[in-house]
Structures are given as structure tokens and as C-alpha cells.
Scaffold this active site. Structure first.
Site: not given
Ligand code: GLA
Length: 720
Positions: A469, A539
Site C-alpha cells: 500500500d 477504497d
Molecule cells: C488503504 C487501502 C485499504 C486498506 C487500508 C489499511 O486505504 O486502500 O484497502 O488496506 O489502507 O489501512
């Protein structure tokens, strides 16, 4: 005129070096024969710049002739592709053609990811030189004959004894002598990526891109220059996909003579790159394609190319595991026991992989702490990671784990020990994003330290999958590295560092599948796809908003890179309630998985999940390897969205539709098939009836009228 003609199966790209060595863009379009320089015109253009070679001849101007790589100082006052300064800060270059070669094989770019060929591709290399600045500009073209793709990249090689500064260097610049165009581009924000926007190209510069240090949600690094009136099935259009995950631009503008310039590459904002004597600078790759048959064909060219010539590794071809991710199931609130419970339930449903998301390390949870400390929180996990993983694996599931390597929280051991490893400008309070700072990945010692921590965790157990990420943009491009002075280079050097990090990960763990992510889709680009064959697209996991996100993504990216999961209702991002089936049908247009607490589902939902997993496995081949067709959209006045997958030989098709509006006494919604064998008859698996392909494609399949909205339908047609 020295002609350089690059042919693919259905396209021709022609460049010409004229008698004075100026490099002109002559043509890009359908496969053609002949010398396109015949199309050039030489008129007196008023007070335009005239190169000294043409002194006394006002009919020659770089400002009106189509340029292959327009350069500041050439007398072309349009948006240029290259701006160099000498060591005194004096700008102005004069590049002339020196030589060109065409070789077997596809070039690669030192430090940067790029496309590759498993055979058949060629590289054309055009060398230009500037005698005052003492440097060479090397334009490289990857010629993918069967794929109908041309890639472009450029190198600036300092052959002199003094430093040169690059203030701007794109990868691709093309001029069109005639035509009216639109720029189709994809804008968005966190939770709402890939909105399609069509901007007419007129006499003002359209410039999309990123100054965030990452690709960003705001603009996709893929865009289309489409001739006015271009539709899904007809008309000319050109794509540009930047193979880079940092600051980029894609630009289009009409000049004084209504000619169109289309460009893409690195953003020049904040760029001032010192190229020392004997050194080179490399611009990222841009993938170009032309379609004379509308947008669908253009998308198909990109789908195939990203899938086959960008994505790497064993997961390029094989079906990826159907996973459950615990983020929306638990957020930070979990124990090792809870994870095993989810895994156990998931295994019973047929799910194949458990992915442990954020929150398992350091003092993490809430999200203002812990990043940078990649040591397992054994108290929270109730034992070592390996002990939990063993229990998950005992259920028959694979195991995946989340990292965010480029980040640090002030509240972390790493930051306490190395505050100078983060991008922070001394004397300026840093800008935070999700309470975190970006680590200076331009520095090897920083990357090494994170790599060591990460690999210790990965090696401590049996990991099959990584989710990598990156949850904030870069605002302070300042390095505290001892000998770092080249601040105008930092965003680029950061990206080189990130790519080196991914390279090391993929080399060390060739069998681990890596999912890219950046707050959902902030790094959804062909650069990252060279390392991560799938990316968490948003997200926002609401099925209905995802329809629009996946629609936008489909113009330049294949389904095989789209990460898409079924989540809980009411949806956590927008509160919408949709049926389990609808969520699954939408998520299946991607790398399918679940992101909800499967232990809390009712028996009916669990039954549906079992069926969905079977369906996905059955349909995976056509979804992943078939041709993807966009269908109905609300902006076309439809109350439903549809899309379809068609096998390469058109012998079968999977038609999917979701209603997004409901009306009393509704007109019947006909969902059109596309890409079938027109003259054939197809049998529909669901209703057992036989349909004329021509009718399915011109009228469509009548969707059942059911009260309420957000119903999903799938129909499998097989040619008889
Ligand atoms: C980001 C990602 C999510 C998740 C969060 C965790 O927002 O896109 O899918 O992994 O971080 O903190």
C-alpha cells in the site's frame, strides 16, 4: 528527407529527418505506404521563428511543422517536450538528427519499468545531437507488430564535460496536421476514481497529471485523443498510457494553425535534473496505440498489451486465488483468534486465500501510529505470526499480508531513531496525510532498512500474497541525505527507489503474488503493473459506484489488473444496500474476492457465496482472457449498466447487467451483446432459448422487469 517508418500489423508511424536534420513527425494512423512528407506545407507564417539554416526563407518554421520531440530553443513556441539548461542556466537547444537504427528485441530502461516482449518486438533508436550543449537525445520506439502497439521513451546523454539541467523532458510528443479531437480522460478522488470526462481540444492547453509524487486519484495516467464523433465502434482514436507511478502529464492543445499536439510523460513541475558529464537521464515509457475502429478496439489493444507485455510473473496467466481480506471485516479490531475464525469460515465457503490487512505490527491501531515498525504485534496476534498462519493454512487457505513500506508515523520506533529518513523540510512543519510521513526512498539505506524488516516478517512464515500500500501523496520533496543536493530530482529519484524496492521484492519472492494499492486507486498505472499484476482499484467497495469506476478503468486497463471485492451492506463508504448477487456480479469483473466478516453472514448469504465462487471459477477464463466490451451506461440514458466478456474465438459470451434505476411500469431494458459472431445463433444457458447473434447485438437481451433497483443479471451465451 530521411524517412523512418515503423510498421505494426495495422498501423504505420512515420518520422522524417529533413535536409538540415530537423526531426519531423509525419504520420501515425492506419497502415500505409509511401512518403508522408508530401503532406507537409511550407507557407510564410508571419513572424514565426525561422531556424538560421533557413535564413531568408520565411516559409520554414518549427512553429508550424509537425515535430517529433519539440525542444525549447528550436523556434517552436508550442508546448515543447524538452527544455534543457546549460551549467549557467541558459536554456535553448538545437538538436539535429545524427543516425538511426532498428534492432531486434525490445529496449529496457535503466531504473524504470517498461513493457517487454516474449519475442517479435523491435526497437528503433533515433539519435539527435546538440553540438553546443554537447549532448545526445536518443528517442526509442518499441515496435510490437502483432500487438499494434508503439512504445516511446527517451534518453538524454551528456557527452560533454559540463553538467546539463533537464527542466522538462516528456516521453512522447506528436503533432497532427489536421483533425478535430477530444481528450477522453479519467479523473477522480479517493473513493471515487476513474470518472470519464471528454474535453474538446481547442486553443488552450489541456493538461492533466499529478504533482503528488504518486500517480494519484485525481487523474489516470491513461488518456485518449479521439477524433470528434469517435464512438465505441467507429472513428479514429489514439491512446497514451504512461508507464510511471509518479508526477506525470498528459497534454493536448491546438496550435495557431489548428494542428493538434498530443504529449505525455514526466511532469516538469518541480523537475530540475542535473545530468553530470558522461551521465544519462531516462524518461519513462509511454504506450501508444491507434484504432481506426473506435474506442472498443483501442481498449482491446491496451487490455492485451497490459496483460501480456506489462504484467509479469506466474500470476500473469493463471487464475489468482479468491481471497477474503479482513480490512472491512475488522479494521484494526482483531486478534489472531478472530483471524483464524474468519479463515475457518472462509475455507468452508470455498475461499482460497486469507489476506491480513493493516494493524498486525508495532503499536499500530488506530492509524496514527506504528508505520515503519514492521515487527509482529504478538500480543495482539496471541502468538507468533507463524503460529497464526499455520492455523490459517491448516484450513487449506493461502496467506497474504499487508505492508506500507514507504511510510512512517511520527509515533513509531523507526521515526524516533531516524527522523531524518522522512521527507520533512527543516524549519517547516510537515504536511501530514493520514497522520503519516513519506520515507525517503531515494536513499538506499532507508530502503534497505525497510526491506530487511519486511523480509524478516515474510521469511518468518509461509506467505503467498503481499498487499503493498501507499496511503499519502508527497508534499515535501526534501531529502536529508548527507550528500543530496539535487532537490529538483527528488520526486524522480524517489520513484527509482520505489521501483528498485519492488524489483528486489519480486526477484526474491517470484512465487508471491503482489497486489498494489494506494488508498485504493492512487497508483493504478502501467508502471506499478510491471510488478503487481493486480491493483486494489478503489477504497470504495459499493457495487454501484464501482460500476462507474470499473467502466472508466476499462478504457485503458484489462479486467485482470482490477482488484474487486464483495463487501458488507450497508456499504461502509456510502451506506448503500445492494443484494449479495449484485455485489458479486460487479466484483467478478476483476480479481474476485470478499472483504467482509464471513462469520457474521446468514445461511442464505453463505450459500450464495459458495455458488458465486463456483461461478467465478467456471467463468474465470472468459473473464480474464476474453475480450471485454462496455455496454449500456446511465449517461447513455439507460436505467442499467451492462458489460460483456467474449471468448477470443467468439464462441461464447457472458453478458452482465445491473439495474441502477427503477420506474413504475418500466419500459423493458434490452441489454445488447457485443462482439458475437454476427451470422451465428447462440444458446442462452439460463433460459435455454436460442438467439440470433445479430438480434442480440442490435436489439439486445430483454432483462426481466423486477421492482426495486440494483438487480444484477448474468447470461451465458454459447454459439451453436
Ligand atoms: C488503504 C487501502 C485499504 C486498506 C487500508 C489499511 O486505504 O486502500 O484497502 O488496506 O489502507 O489501512
Amino acid at each position: 528527407m530521411e524517412l523512418i517508418t515503423l510498421n505494426t500489423k495495422n498501423t504505420t508511424y512515420q518520422i522524417g529527418a529533413d535536409t538540415n536534420g530537423f526531426l519531423l513527425h509525419l504520420y501515425y494512423g492506419p497502415r500505409a505506404q509511401g512518403d508522408m512528407s508530401q503532406l507537409l506545407t511550407y507557407y510564410f507564417r508571419g513572424n514565426n521563428g525561422v531556424p538560421y539554416d533557413h535564413k531568408g526563407d520565411g516559409t520554414y518554421s518549427a512553429d508550424s511543422l509537425p515535430q517529433e520531440f519539440s525542444c525549447y530553443g528550436s523556434g517552436d513556441y508550442r508546448n515543447h517536450a524538452l527544455r534543457l539548461a546549460d551549467s549557467n542556466g541558459v536554456c535553448g537547444a538545437d538538436f539535429r538528427y545524427k543516425s538511426h537504427t532498428v534492432k531486434e528485441g525490445k529496449y529496457s530502461i535503466p531504473g524504470l519499468p517498461s513493457s517487454y516482449s516474449e519475442g517479435g518486438a523491435k526497437t528503433a533508436e533515433i539519435v539527435l545531437e546538440d553540438s553546443r550543449l554537447q549532448c545526445e537525445l536518443i528517442l526509442r520506439y518499441g515496435i510490437f507488430y502483432d500487438e499494434d502497439i508503439i512504445t516511446r521513451s527517451a534518453e538524454l546523454r551528456n557527452t560533454g564535460s559540463k553538467s546539463i539541467y533537464i527542466n522538462k523532458m516528456l516521453s512522447m510528443s506528436m503533432d497532427f496536421l489536421a483533425g478535430e479531437f477530444d481528450l477522453i480522460h479519467f479523473w477522480g478522488r479517493h473513493f471515487n476514481e476513474m470518472n470519464t470526462e471528454i474535453t474538446p481540444v481547442g486553443h488552450e492547453l489541456i493538461s492533466i497529471g499529478s504533482r503528488r509524487g504518486v500517480t494519484g486519484h485525481q487523474h489516470s495516467s491513461f488518456a485518449i485523443l479521439a477524433e470528434k464523433g469517435c464512438t465505441e465502434d467507429a472513428g479514429a482514436c489514439y491512446g497514451a498510457s504512461v508507464v510511471y507511478s509518479g508526477n506525470f502529464v498528459i497534454e493536448a492543445e491546438q496550435d495557431q494553425y489548428c494542428q493538434t499536439r498530443f504529449q505525455a510523460g514526466l511532469a516538469d513541475e518541480m523537475l530540475s535534473y542535473k545530468v553530470a558529464a558522461g551521465r544519462s537521464f531516462f524518461a519513462p515509457e509511454v504506450i501508444l496505440a491507434y484504432s481506426g475502429e473506435g474506442l472498443t478496439h483501442l481498449s482491446h489493444l491496451y487490455h492485451r498489451f497490459i496483460r501480456e507485455n506489462i504484467c509479469r510473473g506466474k500470476y500473469k496467466k493463471i487464475r489468482r486465488p479468491i481471497l477474503v481480506n479482513n480490512w472491512e471485516a475488522t479494521y484494526f479490531d482483531f486478534t489472531g483468534e478472530k483471524l483464524v475464525e474468519i479463515a475457518k469460515e472462509a475455507a468452508g465457503l470455498g475461499i482460497e486465500m486469507f489476506v491480513l490487512d493493516d494493524g498486525w505490527f508495532g503499536n499500530r491501531g488506530p492509524d496514527d501510529r506504528g508505520l515503519g515498525d514492521w515487527t509482529v504485534n504478538e500480543e495482539k496476534m496471541g502468538g507468533t505470526l507463524d503460529s497464526v498462519v499455520k492455523r490459517i493454512k491448516a484450513e487449506g487457505l493461502g496467506f497474504g499480508i499487508w505492508f506500507e513500506p514507504e511510510m512512517v508515523n511520527e509515533n513509531s520506533l523507526l521515526y524516533k531513531e531516524h527522523p531524518d529518513w522522512a521527507f520533512v523540510i527543516p524549519g517547516k512543519p510537515p504536511v501530514l496525510g493520514r497522520t503519516q510521513l513519506v520515507l525517503d526512498f531515494s536513499r538506499k539505506e532507508v530502503r534497505d532498512a525497510v526491506f530487511e524488516q519486511m523480509t524478516a516478517v515474510i521469511d518468518s512464515t509461509d506467505v503467498d500474497y503481499l498487499k503493498i500500500d501507499m496511503n499519502r501523496s508527497i508534499c515535501e520533496a526534501y531529502s536529508c541525505g548527507a550528500d543530496y543536493q539535487n532537490f529538483g530530482a527528488l520526486c524522480y529519484d524517489y520513484m527509482l527507489g520505489v521501483y528498485e524496492f519492488f524489483e528486489r521484492l519480486t526477484e526474491r519472492y517470484p512465487d508471491i503474488l503482489i497486489e498494489g494499492c494506494s488508498s485504493g486507486g492512487a497508483r493504478f498505472d502501467a508502471g506499478l503493473m510491471c510488478f503487481t499484476p493486480q491493483i486494489w482499484t478503489s477504497d470504495n467497495s459499493d457495487a454501484i459506484e464501482r460500476l462507474n469506476i470499473q467502466y472508466g478503468a476499462s478504457f485503458g486497463f484489462p479486467v485482470s489488473v482490477v482488484g474487486s471485492h464483495v463487501s458488507a451492506v450497508p456499504n461502509h463508504q456510502n451506506g448503500r444496500i445492494t443484494e449479495m448477487k449484485t455485489r458479486a456480479v460487479v466484483a467478478m469483473a476483476g480479481n474476485f474476492g470478499y472483504e467482509l466478516d464471513v462469520t457474521k453472514l446468514c445461511a442464505e448469504d453463505k450459500n450464495q457465496i459458495r455458488g458465486q465462487i463456483e461461478d467465478f471459477k467456471k467463468n474465470w477464463d472468459i473473464i480474464h482472457n476474453g475480450k471485454y466490451y462496455r455496454g449500456a451506461e446511465p449517461h447513455m440514458g439507460c436505467d442499467f449498466v451492462s458489460w460483456s466478456f467474449v471468448s477470443q474465438d467468439a464462441s461464447e459470451s457472458l453478458l452482465c447487467a445491473v439495474t441502477v434505476n427503477c420506474r413504475a411500469n418500466s419500459p423493458v431494458m434490452y441489454a445488447k451483446c457485443r462482439g458475437l459472431d454476427k451470422s451465428a445463433v447462440y444458446r442462452c444457458e439460463e433460459d435455454g432459448k436460442e438467439y440470433s447473434a445479430a438480434a442480440l447485438m442490435t436489439v439486445g437481451y430483454p432483462l426481466p422487469v423486477i421492482p426495486g433497483e440494483y438487480h444484477a443479471f448474468t447470461y451465458h451465451f454459447r454459439k451453436i
